[in-house]
Design a protein around this motif. Structure first.
Motif, PDB file in Angstrom:
ATOM      1  N   GLN A 185       0.844  -1.216   0.000  1.00 21.31           N
ATOM      2  CA  GLN A 185       0.000   0.000   0.000  1.00 21.31           C
ATOM      3  C   GLN A 185       0.876   1.262   0.000  1.00 21.31           C
ATOM      4  OE1 GLN A 185      -3.990  -0.328   2.113  1.00 21.31           O
ATOM      5  NE2 GLN A 185      -2.698  -1.710   3.313  1.00 21.31           N
ATOM      6  N   ARG A 186       1.973   1.170   0.771  1.00 22.20           N
ATOM      7  CA  ARG A 186       2.902   2.307   0.800  1.00 22.20           C
ATOM      8  C   ARG A 186       3.448   2.579  -0.611  1.00 22.20           C
ATOM      9  NH1 ARG A 186       8.352   2.045   2.630  1.00 22.20           N
ATOM     10  NH2 ARG A 186       8.467   0.511   0.936  1.00 22.20           N
ATOM     11  N   ASP A 187       3.824   1.479  -1.305  1.00 23.10           N
ATOM     12  CA  ASP A 187       4.367   1.629  -2.667  1.00 23.10           C
ATOM     13  C   ASP A 187       3.363   2.284  -3.613  1.00 23.10           C
ATOM     14  OD1 ASP A 187       6.762   0.629  -2.085  1.00 23.10           O
ATOM     15  OD2 ASP A 187       6.504  -1.338  -3.049  1.00 23.10           O
ATOM     16  N   PHE A 188       2.114   1.890  -3.484  1.00 22.33           N
ATOM     17  CA  PHE A 188       1.096   2.500  -4.355  1.00 22.33           C
ATOM     18  C   PHE A 188       0.913   3.980  -4.040  1.00 22.33           C
ATOM     19  CE2 PHE A 188      -0.799  -0.142  -7.523  1.00 22.33           C
ATOM     20  CZ  PHE A 188      -0.288  -1.391  -7.226  1.00 22.33           C
ATOM     21  N   ALA A 189       0.906   4.290  -2.734  1.00 21.86           N
ATOM     22  CA  ALA A 189       0.794   5.715  -2.335  1.00 21.86           C
ATOM     23  C   ALA A 189       1.985   6.489  -2.895  1.00 21.86           C
ATOM     24  CB  ALA A 189       0.752   5.824  -0.816  1.00 21.86           C
ATOM     25  N   HIS A 190       3.152   5.838  -2.798  1.00 18.82           N
ATOM     26  CA  HIS A 190       4.382   6.469  -3.258  1.00 18.82           C
ATOM     27  C   HIS A 190       4.337   6.706  -4.774  1.00 18.82           C
ATOM     28  CE1 HIS A 190       8.388   7.713  -2.428  1.00 18.82           C
ATOM     29  NE2 HIS A 190       8.886   6.916  -3.364  1.00 18.82           N
ATOM     30  N   SER A 191       3.871   5.711  -5.512  1.00 27.45           N
ATOM     31  CA  SER A 191       3.864   5.880  -6.983  1.00 27.45           C
ATOM     32  C   SER A 191       2.808   6.905  -7.422  1.00 27.45           C
ATOM     33  CB  SER A 191       3.685   4.548  -7.704  1.00 27.45           C
ATOM     34  OG  SER A 191       2.428   4.026  -7.434  1.00 27.45           O
ATOM     35  N   LEU A 192       1.725   7.032  -6.646  1.00 24.53           N
ATOM     36  CA  LEU A 192       0.738   8.081  -6.977  1.00 24.53           C
ATOM     37  C   LEU A 192       1.331   9.468  -6.695  1.00 24.53           C
ATOM     38  CD1 LEU A 192      -2.512   6.463  -5.546  1.00 24.53           C
ATOM     39  CD2 LEU A 192      -2.000   6.886  -7.937  1.00 24.53           C
ATOM     40  N   ASP A 193       2.069   9.562  -5.592  1.00 22.31           N
ATOM     41  CA  ASP A 193       2.719  10.831  -5.236  1.00 22.31           C
ATOM     42  C   ASP A 193       3.777  11.212  -6.275  1.00 22.31           C
ATOM     43  OD1 ASP A 193       3.530  13.018  -3.715  1.00 22.31           O
ATOM     44  OD2 ASP A 193       5.072  11.851  -2.680  1.00 22.31           O
ATOM     45  N   LYS A 194       4.416  10.177  -6.846  1.00 17.48           N
ATOM     46  CA  LYS A 194       5.480  10.404  -7.849  1.00 17.48           C
ATOM     47  C   LYS A 194       4.934  11.141  -9.088  1.00 17.48           C
ATOM     48  CE  LYS A 194       9.649   8.847  -7.060  1.00 17.48           C
ATOM     49  NZ  LYS A 194      10.782   9.741  -7.338  1.00 17.48           N
ATOM     50  N   ILE A 195       3.643  10.924  -9.375  1.00 13.21           N
ATOM     51  CA  ILE A 195       3.061  11.576 -10.567  1.00 13.21           C
ATOM     52  C   ILE A 195       3.124  13.095 -10.395  1.00 13.21           C
ATOM     53  CG2 ILE A 195       0.924  11.920 -11.889  1.00 13.21           C
ATOM     54  CD1 ILE A 195       0.206   8.995 -11.236  1.00 13.21           C
ATOM     55  N   ALA A 196       2.723  13.554  -9.203  1.00 16.83           N
ATOM     56  CA  ALA A 196       2.751  15.003  -8.949  1.00 16.83           C
ATOM     57  C   ALA A 196       4.188  15.524  -8.920  1.00 16.83           C
ATOM     58  CB  ALA A 196       2.049  15.304  -7.634  1.00 16.83           C
ATOM     59  N   ASP A 197       5.107  14.699  -8.355  1.00 17.29           N
ATOM     60  CA  ASP A 197       6.526  15.101  -8.327  1.00 17.29           C
ATOM     61  C   ASP A 197       7.053  15.303  -9.748  1.00 17.29           C
ATOM     62  OD1 ASP A 197       6.666  15.030  -5.627  1.00 17.29           O
ATOM     63  OD2 ASP A 197       7.665  13.074  -5.480  1.00 17.29           O
ATOM     64  N   ARG A 198       6.707  14.327 -10.585  1.00 20.94           N
ATOM     65  CA  ARG A 198       7.168  14.382 -11.985  1.00 20.94           C
ATOM     66  C   ARG A 198       6.584  15.611 -12.681  1.00 20.94           C
ATOM     67  NH1 ARG A 198      10.802  13.954 -15.175  1.00 20.94           N
ATOM     68  NH2 ARG A 198      10.401  13.287 -17.296  1.00 20.94           N
ATOM     69  N   ALA A 199       5.313  15.883 -12.401  1.00 20.60           N
ATOM     70  CA  ALA A 199       4.666  17.053 -13.001  1.00 20.60           C
ATOM     71  C   ALA A 199       5.403  18.327 -12.583  1.00 20.60           C
ATOM     72  CB  ALA A 199       3.210  17.126 -12.573  1.00 20.60           C
ATOM     73  N   GLU A 200       5.824  18.369 -11.335  1.00 19.11           N
ATOM     74  CA  GLU A 200       6.532  19.560 -10.872  1.00 19.11           C
ATOM     75  C   GLU A 200       7.906  19.695 -11.535  1.00 19.11           C
ATOM     76  OE1 GLU A 200       8.063  20.007  -6.921  1.00 19.11           O
ATOM     77  OE2 GLU A 200       7.163  22.001  -6.739  1.00 19.11           O
ATOM     78  N   ASP A 201       8.598  18.547 -11.716  1.00 18.99           N
ATOM     79  CA  ASP A 201       9.904  18.589 -12.412  1.00 18.99           C
ATOM     80  C   ASP A 201       9.739  19.152 -13.827  1.00 18.99           C
ATOM     81  OD1 ASP A 201      11.023  17.461 -10.222  1.00 18.99           O
ATOM     82  OD2 ASP A 201      11.127  15.415 -11.024  1.00 18.99           O
ATOM     83  N   ILE A 202       8.693  18.674 -14.511  1.00 17.86           N
ATOM     84  CA  ILE A 202       8.466  19.149 -15.894  1.00 17.86           C
ATOM     85  C   ILE A 202       8.123  20.642 -15.863  1.00 17.86           C
ATOM     86  CG2 ILE A 202       7.061  18.865 -17.982  1.00 17.86           C
ATOM     87  CD1 ILE A 202       6.594  15.932 -17.071  1.00 17.86           C
ATOM     88  N   ALA A 203       7.342  21.042 -14.855  1.00 16.07           N
ATOM     89  CA  ALA A 203       6.959  22.453 -14.740  1.00 16.07           C
ATOM     90  C   ALA A 203       8.198  23.338 -14.551  1.00 16.07           C
ATOM     91  CB  ALA A 203       5.995  22.634 -13.577  1.00 16.07           C
TER      92      ALA A 203
END
Lengths: 215, 485
Positions: A185-203
């Motif tokens: 469950q932690r991994d899934f939470a982490h991978s969902l959070d990664k989407i926003a992180d990636r979006a911020e890197d691109i931004a």
């Protein structure tokens, strides 16, 4: 002249269509996750198929745009930046598809009490993605509007971080859970959070491309 | 023989095409926005058009600086300028053909003992400073205006790319025309007084000897563009491109506008008709106009990106290039005259004759101090200038007028001479009036001008009509040239 104008209009439409695909993939992802959490398997399967089609269209569009940019030597000074941006946006689309497929492959058992936080996390990631897509549109259409969208990306990324930490704390503080269940469950939470992180890197990169283009 | 001597002009034209075309199309070609072949075709075509249609303006000022009156002399002036440009380029110094040709003419003046017109020289030198400064101002204004327009109309990235592309092409075309109009004087200006051409009428259009020369010079520039400019364009294109493409377009437009205003007779006529001060028509440096514009944009962005070494280089070239060209020219003339036994100049003698003294008395110029100099023949302008300056305290304008009055030009208007003139670029009406002077002898050029002015108003200067007077000057220089030969 007419031919060149047609090429310009064509590539503008392609870029817009590509960004539509990225935005659409986020929406499909959100719905897919909701169906998974509520146990609607058929609907979930349909969303898996839809996101695969969306990714396929996105890939084709990106290749076609790259080809146009090079064969017609368009925007020579920003060509590299535009291609990198589109590649990054495509990787975001891939991430949506990949995460949805992880649900399908691993079939994680998400505890009922975490559903709300998971939905909140998914929502924050999708909002970050939407704000990023709008920033990209502004980059191509009206560069002065970029900053008004970029700050939203940062906001949703920070929201996503907060929810993710809260969710992970809840997961590990809940008793009667196997460690493997907690970690999944932690991994899934982490991978969902990664989407926003990636979006911020691109931004962040987009902000630099915009500064380079500013007059 | 003329075509051999003209070869140095072609050499200068070729080097101008190879180097300066890169200022006009370098950004567009270097950034791959326009193909080299397209750029070369447009550039060549418009350089030739600019040279033939509007090339006369800037060549007048060079003519005033020193009228090179022998073919071998003209050859060496152009050759020295071209050689100086080549040597300075090898030494990686910033170089301008305009400055080289001015230096070479001064070298010829020193060798032949002719007086350098300080007024014309000041006018030319001041434009070397004025040109990059004006280009910088243009670039700042144009860049500001462009930024406002782009932000106001929210032009999309790909549409802006299209507009920039066409703007670069238009700026390149305009720049090529302006380059041809302004810089052709450097290439062919010195050959104008000695060209043995007549007027040619083709498809209803009449081309003067100067225009024919400018056409040949334009062709030489075009050859330079096709054969050698690609490499330079690539260097300039990538060198300037750290600017955004929009800024680069602004730079090329500013450069082209500056070159145009320093060569446009139409603009001069318009300014005159509106009682506005005119801009001197002088050949200016294309490279310096470009660098001026880049510096302008650099200043607008806070001045951090400016390469001050380049600025220092430009300033030093105002001094070094003319000096080197003058030295090379002087030494080459010495060799040509003493080793190859060629006539590098036609000696011009000076004498205060009775009629010259009378004219001095009729004018507001001082005359009494020059009475002891009457009937003494001076071998050249320098010797005469020295003598009149030691006799009286004169300003530049007075000295120039006295020199023009005392310059000897002995000629008898014989029937043979009239027959020769008939073959020249003169109208029937002009020949008829000239025929009325048959049998008369003249000692000075101004006497011929006065005699013709008495016969017809078509030979009279008009006080406030600069264009007419310049046209008349052209006629007289053609006439005197024909009489001399």
């Amino acid at each position: 002249m007419k031919k060149i104008l047609r090429v310009r209009t064509g590539i503008e439409k392609q870029v817009e269509h590509f960004l539509d695909q990225v935005s659409l993939s986020g929406l499909i992802f959100r719905q897919g996750c909701e169906y998974y959490l509520s146990g609607k398997e058929e609907d979930f399967e349909r969303k898996i198929q839809e996101i695969a089609d969306c990714e396929h269209v996105g890939d084709d569009l990106r290749r076609s745009i790259n080809e146009h940019l090079y064969s017609k030597t368009l925007i020579p000074e920003s060509r590299g930046d535009v291609m990198e941006l589109l590649e990054n946006m495509d990787s975001l689309l891939d991430r949506f598809k990949g995460t949805l497929w992880r649900f399908r492959i691993e079939l994680p058992e998400i505890c009922e009490e975490f559903h709300y936080d998971f939905k909140q996390l998914i929502n924050a990631s999708i909002e970050a993605n939407e704000a990023l897509v709008e920033s990209c549109r502004a980059f191509f259409i009206d560069i002065s509007k970029i900053s008004s969208h970029l700050h939203k990306v940062s906001y949703w990324e920070s929201e996503s971080d907060k929810i993710s930490i809260r969710l992970q704390e809840s997961i590990f503080s809940k008793k009667d859970l196997r460690l493997s269940h907690r970690m999944q469950q932690r991994d899934f939470a982490h991978s969902l959070d990664k989407i926003a992180d990636r979006a911020e890197d691109i931004a962040d990169k987009l902000n630099i491309y915009a500064i380079k283009r500013s007059l | 023989m003329f075509s051999f001597f003209l070869s140095s002009g072609f050499f200068l034209g070729w080097s101008l095409g190879a180097n300066d075309a890169s200022n006009v199309f370098g950004t567009a070609v270097g950034s791959k926005m326009i193909r080299f072949k397209t750029a070369a075709i447009y550039c060549s075509l418009f350089v030739i058009l600019g040279a033939v249609i509007s090339g006369a303006g800037a060549s007048h000022t060079l003519g005033k600086l020193g009228a090179v009156n022998a073919l071998a002399g003209a050859f060496l002036v152009a050759f020295s300028a071209a050689l100086s440009v080549y040597l300075m380029t090898l030494a990686k110094f910033p170089v301008s053909t305009s400055q080289a040709i001015v230096g070479a003419i001064i070298g010829w003046n020193l060798f032949s003992g002719s007086v350098t017109d300080i007024n014309a020289l000041t006018k030319i030198v001041s434009t070397w400073i004025f040109c990059p400064a004006l280009s910088a101002c243009f670039a700042i204004g144009l860049y500001k205006a462009t930024t406002i327009i782009i932000n106001r109309f929210k032009i999309r990235m790909f549409r802006l790319d299209l507009i920039t592309r066409y703007s670069l092409l238009s700026a390149g075309i305009f720049g090529s025309y302006a380059l041809g109009a302004n810089n052709i004087a450097n290439v062919m200006g010195v050959f104008v007084p000695v060209a043995p051409f007549s007027h040619i009428t083709l498809l209803g259009l009449t081309f003067s000897p100067a225009q024919q020369l400018f056409f040949l010079g334009g062709m030489a520039i075009a050859v330079g563009v096709f054969t050698y400019s690609k490499r330079v364009m690539m260097t300039v294109g990538t060198g300037i491109f750290p600017l955004t493409p929009v800024a680069a377009t602004v730079v090329v437009w500013s450069h082209s506008a500056v070159l145009f205003i320093f060569s446009s007779q139409a603009l001069e006529a318009w300014l005159l008709s509106h009682n506005l001060p005119t801009i001197p028509l002088v050949p200016v440096s294309s490279s310096q106009a470009i660098v001026g514009a880049v510096i302008g944009i650099g200043l607008l962005k806070g001045g951090r990106g400016i390469r001050w070494r380049t600025v220092t280089g430009i300033t030093s070239s105002w001094v070094t290039t003319p000096i080197i060209a003058a030295l090379v020219c002087f030494i080459s003339l010495f060799f040509m005259q003493n080793v190859f036994q060629q006539k590098t100049y036609t000696p011009v003698e000076y004498n205060i004759t009775q009629s010259a003294m009378q004219r001095l008395m009729d004018s507001e110029l001082p005359h009494a101090p020059f009475e002891p100099l009457m009937w003494e023949t001076f071998p050249n302008g320098m010797a005469f200038s020295k003598a009149i300056h030691s006799a009286a305290n004169l300003n530049n304008e007075q000295a120039r007028s006295i020199l023009a009055i005392a310059e000897l030009f002995e000629v008898e208007i014989s029937s043979d001479l009239i027959q020769t003139l008939k073959k020249g670029p003169f109208t029937k009406e002009q020949i008829n009036i000239l025929s009325q002077l048959e049998g008369r002898t003249f000692q000075h050029k101004w006497e011929i001008k006065s005699a013709l002015a008495e016969k017809s108003k078509m030979f009279r200067y008009r006080p406030a009509d600069k264009q007419w007077n310049s046209h008349l000057d052209d006629f007289f220089s053609q006439l005197i040239g024909r009489m001399q030969s």
